[in-house]
Scaffold this motif. Structure first.
Motif, PDB file in Angstrom:
ATOM      1  N   GLN B 277       0.826  -1.200   0.000  1.00 14.51           N
ATOM      2  CA  GLN B 277       0.000   0.000   0.000  1.00 14.51           C
ATOM      3  C   GLN B 277       0.859   1.247   0.000  1.00 14.51           C
ATOM      4  N   GLU B 279       3.797   1.557  -1.278  1.00 13.87           N
ATOM      5  CA  GLU B 279       4.372   1.730  -2.612  1.00 13.87           C
ATOM      6  C   GLU B 279       3.320   2.280  -3.572  1.00 13.87           C
ATOM      7  N   TYR B 280       2.111   1.758  -3.438  1.00 15.66           N
ATOM      8  CA  TYR B 280       1.002   2.250  -4.250  1.00 15.66           C
ATOM      9  C   TYR B 280       0.803   3.737  -3.993  1.00 15.66           C
ATOM     10  N   GLU B 283       3.258   5.927  -5.882  1.00 14.30           N
ATOM     11  CA  GLU B 283       2.919   6.076  -7.294  1.00 14.30           C
ATOM     12  C   GLU B 283       1.698   6.965  -7.471  1.00 14.30           C
ATOM     13  N   LEU B 284       0.749   6.825  -6.571  1.00 12.50           N
ATOM     14  CA  LEU B 284      -0.482   7.602  -6.687  1.00 12.50           C
ATOM     15  C   LEU B 284      -0.193   9.093  -6.547  1.00 12.50           C
ATOM     16  N   GLU B 286       2.532  10.650  -7.322  1.00 11.51           N
ATOM     17  CA  GLU B 286       3.153  11.039  -8.590  1.00 11.51           C
ATOM     18  C   GLU B 286       2.078  11.258  -9.650  1.00 11.51           C
ATOM     19  N   TYR B 287       1.151  10.308  -9.706  1.00 11.01           N
ATOM     20  CA  TYR B 287       0.048  10.350 -10.662  1.00 11.01           C
ATOM     21  C   TYR B 287      -0.734  11.649 -10.512  1.00 11.01           C
ATOM     22  N   VAL B 290       0.933  14.769 -11.980  1.00 14.37           N
ATOM     23  CA  VAL B 290       0.927  14.886 -13.439  1.00 14.37           C
ATOM     24  C   VAL B 290      -0.307  15.669 -13.891  1.00 14.37           C
ATOM     25  N   TYR B 291      -1.448  15.380 -13.263  1.00 15.54           N
ATOM     26  CA  TYR B 291      -2.665  16.112 -13.598  1.00 15.54           C
ATOM     27  C   TYR B 291      -2.487  17.609 -13.366  1.00 15.54           C
ATOM     28  N   VAL B 308      -9.468  16.516 -10.870  1.00 18.90           N
ATOM     29  CA  VAL B 308      -9.048  15.118 -10.743  1.00 18.90           C
ATOM     30  C   VAL B 308      -7.779  15.030  -9.923  1.00 18.90           C
TER      31      VAL B 308
END
Lengths: 420, 490
Positions: B277, B279-280, B283-284, B286-287, B290-291, B308
């Motif tokens: 979790q 690690e997830y 990444e989340l 980072e995600y 980007v938005y 978003v």
């Protein structure tokens, strides 16, 4: 002239047709090097709109096309309409794949998503104010055999090669249209952001998959544990089942997300098309500038020879000085030649100017159209994405209360299970 | 103060023992409370088609996506309110009947020349008569809790004493004085004390009283150490054969093993989930960014993109909380029950031991009896007599004329005329073993360490028969017994 727009023929206009890509099938055949290969063909169905409007329901005309034929069509359109942001095709190979998703082109899910993408492509082209009137497009939709020959006859292939070369060439343009430069910059940004997003999404998907799958381990343990418990047994059993279902649900979730990713990908490729239009402008502008420059230098040369005044350094001037002036007949000949060249040059410049202006005008119109379409489509995609996320969460949550309202049992279980 | 079964406990009112719910059990109250919880669930499905008129299920129309309506769309989607129904103090159902409230809080660091340690404030509020004052406030350190636990274990070896948090921490790995560690430990100590205070038997233990009230715990560390040594001596010098357990204890032992194993597996899985979790989460995050960076280069699309991105950031926060919750609420509970299993295994071991000893003596006695046919009863009372008396463990009250009442052994603690072993103070020497044996047998029928106070009068027939038989010469075991007696007595 590159543009060879066929006059719109009302009953041939593809915009007046209902189009869909209904099915996909596997075929075996021989390729160009005479080797056996398996490929997929897609059924393209068309039906005249007026027939539908009138309530008649005639059987649709249909024909089979494979991906390479779609590619051919698109390449033709790219060359023939360089001022149009041509809709992209779905990706040739599966990219941005999270690890469980197959990168195999034969994978049924991939084929299905490609079918949707191809349909989307045809619909976009057919609804475009300019592209929909193209004859070749119409042939594509209505004549299964012999279509390829017709396309090749247009001779677009040669132009296609030079276009590709031009796209990757580097040249300096002196006076590009500022708007186009901005648009080109924007297309770069769009490309970079969408690809970043797609990559990040893949990483997130991978991790999320891991989290869900580890939860599946709980399922086994809970089931085994429930076997030795009395009052807690039922609760543990249902907890175990819930965990198994939870772990399995990730596949659906990520499959749904693929649709969102596809929408992003479309605009990733659209960005490329937009950039190509801007580059085309640069090219025409550059050619114009070159032609103008060439004309100017020719006129200069003419002037030099005619008046004998050397304004700038030239070899002729040097050699004249060194080896003496040339004979008047030669001079006359040269002047004549130059005059012809100048006349040609002026024609060229005129043509180039027109070409450039036309390109700018038409391209600007289409770029505006594209911008509006992009804003609308991406907004919708984002909203749908959010709604999908919410409904996914609700699905998980709605399966949980079953645990809480189970038969009364030890508080330990409650503490444990409420933490999920 | 002696602990007996017949007493009616002040905290439980007039309810008979058998009907009192143990604090660790679920009970009907909990279900009631669950039903009382109102769960807000507004299910809203939004249809957002291309050109279709979007509307909510309640009929309110929604404009087709435009900058203004995007946010209103989100506002109208309500999620279920998650009531914090189930994560609450499992002891609240006994709140109405409790009359002893304890709390552990306010950790403070003490630095002295010899050592540095943390003390906690232990506050008590009570209406019980056993306490002189209605309120107490003392400071205790971990050692004191450990002492209390040891005392409880020794004085009531058949009861399941709640576990303490881990005593030793690896110096290099965990900082003993970090806020987090102290906080976690304090919570566990608080839980421990509350469990003891709510226990129908343990809460009346004099040691608990001392712990809660005494200004300075005279812990007699020396003796405590001796006790510990004595125990290990018992185990080593026992040398008894591993006797087969009666079926119930076998089942119990197996259950404990399985339970322990499952808990361990769950703990490992939970740790793995936490890792995945986190690690997830990385990444989340980072995600989400980007938005936001894409939004910067857009005009019309800026708001939805930022929207978003913002939601993703919110999800990250929530996920963070989830992870914290898991490691602070879920994992400690698991570990606690692993410790509980350890305690239970100890009790089982003691039971095994006493069974082994008893059977060993029985065999020895039978052997002796066969060898030696001279009736011993005609001999003048030997110094061994007091001892012999103690080994006679009748299951019903002896009559006045019975030999066992004729001599009052110093320190034996038997009250004449009140029946055999059951009135004896738990700290009596061998009586302890017997009581242990019997109460241990009673508790076997209850799983999960739930200790309903045993109806002590019932004894399984097999043991009863054995007990009734007058034991033969037991002189050989005398030394061992004396030793035991000294070691067990506090």
């Amino acid at each position: 002239m590159l543009c060879d727009v066929t006059a719109p023929v009302a009953d041939e206009a593809s915009a007046l047709m209902e189009i869909c890509v209904a099915e996909a099938e596997k075929r075996n055949g021989r390729n160009t090097v005479n080797m056996q290969e398996t490929f997929t063909v897609y059924l393209v169905e068309t039906r005249p709109m007026d027939a539908v409007a009138e309530g008649r329901n005639p059987a649709p005309d249909s024909l089979w096309r494979r991906y390479s034929e779609f590619e051919l069509l698109r390449n033709y359109l790219l060359v023939t309409y360089p001022y149009i942001v041509v809709p992209p095709l779905p990706e040739k190979r599966a990219e941005f794949v999270w690890h469980k998703l197959s990168a195999d082109n034969m994978d049924p899910d991939f084929v299905e998503r490609r079918r949707i993408g191809l349909e989307n492509f045809l619909l976009r082209v057919a609804s475009h104010p300019v592209l929909s009137n193209d004859k070749i497009l119409h042939h594509f939709l209505t004549e299964e055999h012999g279509w390829k020959e017709v396309v090749y006859e247009t001779g677009f292939q040669a132009k296609a090669d030079s276009r590709l070369r031009a796209l990757s060439a580097t040249f300096r343009v002196r006076n590009p249209d500022k708007r186009f430069m901005e648009m080109k910059h924007y297309s770069d940004e769009l490309q970079s952001h969408t690809s970043q997003l797609l990559r990040a999404r893949v990483r997130v998907a991978d991790r999320l998959y891991g989290v869900y799958k580890v939860h599946g381990n709980y399922g086994r343990v809970f089931s085994e544990w429930s076997a030795v418990e009395k009052e807690m047994g039922d609760g543990l059993q249902s907890a175990g089942h819930h965990m198994d279902a939870f772990a399995a649900s990730i596949d659906d979730i990520l499959e749904e997300e693929e649709h969102y990713a596809d929408q992003l990908k479309e605009y990733l490729f659209y960005a490329e098309a937009l950039r190509a239009v801007c580059r085309k402008h640069e090219l025409t502008q550059f050619e114009l500038e070159m032609a103008s420059q060439d004309l100017v230098s020719k006129k200069q040369q003419h002037e030099e020879i005619a008046t004998g005044i050397v304004r700038t350094f030239s070899f002729k001037g040097m050699t004249n000085k060194l080896f003496g002036q040339e004979a008047p007949e030669q001079r006359e000949a040269r002047l004549k030649l130059l005059e012809e060249l100048i006349a040609e040059g002026e024609e060229t410049v005129k043509e180039k100017t027109v070409e450039c202006e036309e390109h700018v005008d038409r391209a600007w119109v289409d770029m505006q159209r594209f911008k509006e379409q992009k804003d609308k489509d991406l907004r919708e995609a984002l909203i749908n994405y959010a709604v999908m996320q919410i409904s996914m969460c609700k699905k998980v949550r709605s399966s949980r209360p079953a645990l809480r309202r189970g038969p009364s049992d030890s508080s330990g279980r409650v503490i444990i299970l409420s933490s999920f | 103060m002696s602990v007996t079964a017949q007493r009616c406990m002040a905290s439980s009112g007039q309810k008979p023992i058998a009907e009192i719910l143990h604090p660790l059990s679920g009970g009907g109250d909990e279900q009631q409370q669950q039903q009382q919880q109102q769960q807000l669930s507004v299910t809203v499905s939004v249809v957002v088609g291309g050109d279709k008129e979007a509307s909510l299920t309640n009929g309110a129309p929604v404009e087709t996506p435009s900058p203004a309506s995007t946010s209103s769309l989100f506002n109208r989607l309500q999620l279920d309110d998650d009531p914090e129904a189930d994560v609450r103090d499992p002891y609240t159902e006994t709140a109405e009947t409790r009359d002893l409230f304890v709390t552990v809080d306010d950790p403070k660091k003490h630095v002295s020349t010899m050592e540095t340690y943390i003390t906690y404030r232990v506050s008590t509020k009570t209406s019980r008569v056993e306490f002189d004052l209605p309120e107490y406030c003392v400071r205790r350190r971990y050692q004191d809790f450990d002492w209390l636990r040891m005392k409880l274990e020794d004085s009531q070896p058949t009861h399941l004493i709640p576990p303490l948090p881990e005593k030793f921490v690896m110096k290099g790995v965990v900082d003993r004085f970090s806020e987090e560690f102290v906080e976690t430990r304090m919570k566990a100590l608080d839980k421990f004390l509350k469990r003891v205070a709510d226990h129908p038997v343990l809460s009346f233990n004099p040691h608990l009283n001392a712990f809660l009230t005494a200004k300075d715990l005279n812990k007699r560390q020396g003796l405590a150490l001796l006790t510990k040594v004595g125990e290990s001596v018992k185990h080593v010098a026992g040398g008894y054969k591993l006797r087969p357990r009666p079926a119930e204890f076998c089942a119990m032992g197996e259950y404990l093993d399985t339970f322990n194993q499952k808990l361990g597996t769950i703990d490992r899985i939970a740790q793995r989930i936490l890792k995945e979790q986190s690690e997830y989460l990385t990444e989340l995050r980072e995600y989400g960014t980007v938005y936001s960076s894409w939004a910067a280069s857009e005009e019309e699309l800026r708001r939805p993109l930022e929207g978003v991105g913002g939601c993703v950031a919110t999800c990250c926060g929530a996920l963070d909380d989830l992870g914290d919750g898991m490691s602070q609420d879920f994992l400690p509970v698991l570990r606690e029950y692993v410790l509980y299993v350890e305690s239970m295994k100890n009790v089982l071991r003691k039971r095994d031991q006493s069974q082994a000893e008893y059977e060993g003596r029985l065999e020895a006695a039978i052997l002796r009896k066969q060898e030696d046919r001279t009736p011993h009863l005609l001999d003048p009372p030997t110094p061994l007599a007091p001892l012999r008396r103690r080994t006679m463990l009748p299951e019903r009250p002896c009559s006045r004329s019975c030999l066992c009442f004729s001599v009052d052994a110093g320190g034996g603690g038997e009250m004449p005329g009140q029946g055999g072993v059951f009135q004896r103070r738990p700290e009596g020497g061998l009586g302890a073993l017997a009581e242990q044996q019997e109460t241990g047998l009673q508790t076997a029928s209850h799983r999960h360490g739930r200790q309903e106070h045993p109806p002590l009068r019932k004894v399984p027939s097999s043991v009863g028969v054995a007990l009734n038989r007058p034991p033969g010469q037991t002189g050989r075991g005398q030394n061992a017994r004396d030793e035991l007696k000294h070691l067990i007595a506090a």
